[in-house]
Design a protein around this motif. Structure first.
Motif, PDB file in Angstrom:
ATOM      1  N   VAL A   1     -40.414 -54.712 -41.583  1.00  6.50           N
ATOM      2  CA  VAL A   1     -40.938 -53.410 -42.015  1.00  6.50           C
ATOM      3  C   VAL A   1     -42.074 -52.967 -41.096  1.00  6.50           C
ATOM      4  O   VAL A   1     -42.133 -51.807 -40.670  1.00  6.50           O
TER       5      VAL A   1
ATOM      6  N   LEU B   1     -37.314 -45.960 -44.026  1.00  3.65           N
ATOM      7  CA  LEU B   1     -38.138 -46.517 -45.096  1.00  3.65           C
ATOM      8  C   LEU B   1     -38.720 -45.379 -45.911  1.00  3.65           C
ATOM      9  O   LEU B   1     -39.092 -44.342 -45.362  1.00  3.65           O
TER      10      LEU B   1
ATOM     11  N   ILE C   1     -35.749 -49.567 -48.082  1.00  5.33           N
ATOM     12  CA  ILE C   1     -35.447 -49.611 -46.651  1.00  5.33           C
ATOM     13  C   ILE C   1     -33.980 -49.271 -46.456  1.00  5.33           C
ATOM     14  O   ILE C   1     -33.139 -49.508 -47.332  1.00  5.33           O
TER      15      ILE C   1
ATOM     16  N   ILE D   1     -33.724 -52.382 -39.673  1.00  7.30           N
ATOM     17  CA  ILE D   1     -34.291 -51.300 -40.473  1.00  7.30           C
ATOM     18  C   ILE D   1     -34.351 -50.038 -39.625  1.00  7.30           C
ATOM     19  O   ILE D   1     -34.873 -50.041 -38.516  1.00  7.30           O
TER      20      ILE D   1
ATOM     21  N   ASP E   1     -39.197 -59.165 -46.030  1.00  5.67           N
ATOM     22  CA  ASP E   1     -38.942 -58.101 -45.058  1.00  5.67           C
ATOM     23  C   ASP E   1     -40.212 -57.628 -44.362  1.00  5.67           C
ATOM     24  O   ASP E   1     -40.157 -56.718 -43.528  1.00  5.67           O
TER      25      ASP E   1
ATOM     26  N   ALA F   1     -36.992 -53.270 -50.548  1.00  9.95           N
ATOM     27  CA  ALA F   1     -37.565 -54.245 -49.631  1.00  9.95           C
ATOM     28  C   ALA F   1     -38.175 -55.391 -50.437  1.00  9.95           C
ATOM     29  O   ALA F   1     -38.554 -55.225 -51.594  1.00  9.95           O
TER      30      ALA F   1
END
Length: 166
Positions: free
Chosen positions: A16, A74, A63, A71, A12, A8
């Motif tokens: 996220v 994670l 990710i 996404i 992002d 990531a």
């Protein structure tokens, strides 16, 4: 369904945080109050700004994105934060969205974040699905327990440890 794993970046951060919010709702909806989730939704922009520096490091901030570049998973890890840490490496978090369960995505994220290194993690005591996953991946409870901070409604958690593999 195929997923791509990548590190990531600060760009992002919003995606996220949106992912993390949904993953928390899916994983912890039965454990945390509706007020907790309302507050999380209301603070998305602020949390995204706080997340940016966290994503500007060399430690694994992995990710998983689907074919639409959304996404769906994670995992992040780094130096252990516990004074009595049983390993140098801590898995800070690992989440996948419910529709990816059973696809191997969680194991792929774990491998990308900690590889075969000795590692430890904290998992909610009342999250048997996650505990079963970590047991399958070689982690075992070491007897340490704790509580999440008050803003997380002090949910009880247990520490799990895995020795280096190979």
């Amino acid at each position: 369904m195929e997923y791509q794993l990548r590190q990531a970046t600060p760009g992002d951060a919003l995606a996220v945080v949106l992912f993390h919010t949904l993953a928390h709702e899916e994983s912890y909806g039965h454990l945390l109050s509706p007020e907790f989730f309302r507050a999380r939704r209301a603070s998305i922009a602020e949390r995204a700004e706080r997340r940016r520096p966290h994503l500007a490091v060399d430690d694994p901030r992995i990710i998983a994105v689907d074919g639409n570049n959304h996404i769906v998973g994670l995992a992040d890890a780094g130096p252990g934060r516990d004074e009595d840490g049983p390993a140098e490496l801590e898995l800070y978090s690992l989440f996948t969205l419910r529709h990816t369960y059973g696809t191997g995505l969680g194991a792929a994220l774990l491998s990308a974040a900690v590889g075969d290194s000795a590692a430890y993690l904290w998992v909610l005591r009342d999250n048997p699905r996650a505990q079963a996953f970590y047991l399958k991946q070689g982690f075992r409870p070491d007897g340490a327990t704790g509580l999440l901070p008050p803003e997380w409604e002090e949910l009880p958690q247990v520490r799990m440890v895995r020795p280096a593999r190979g």
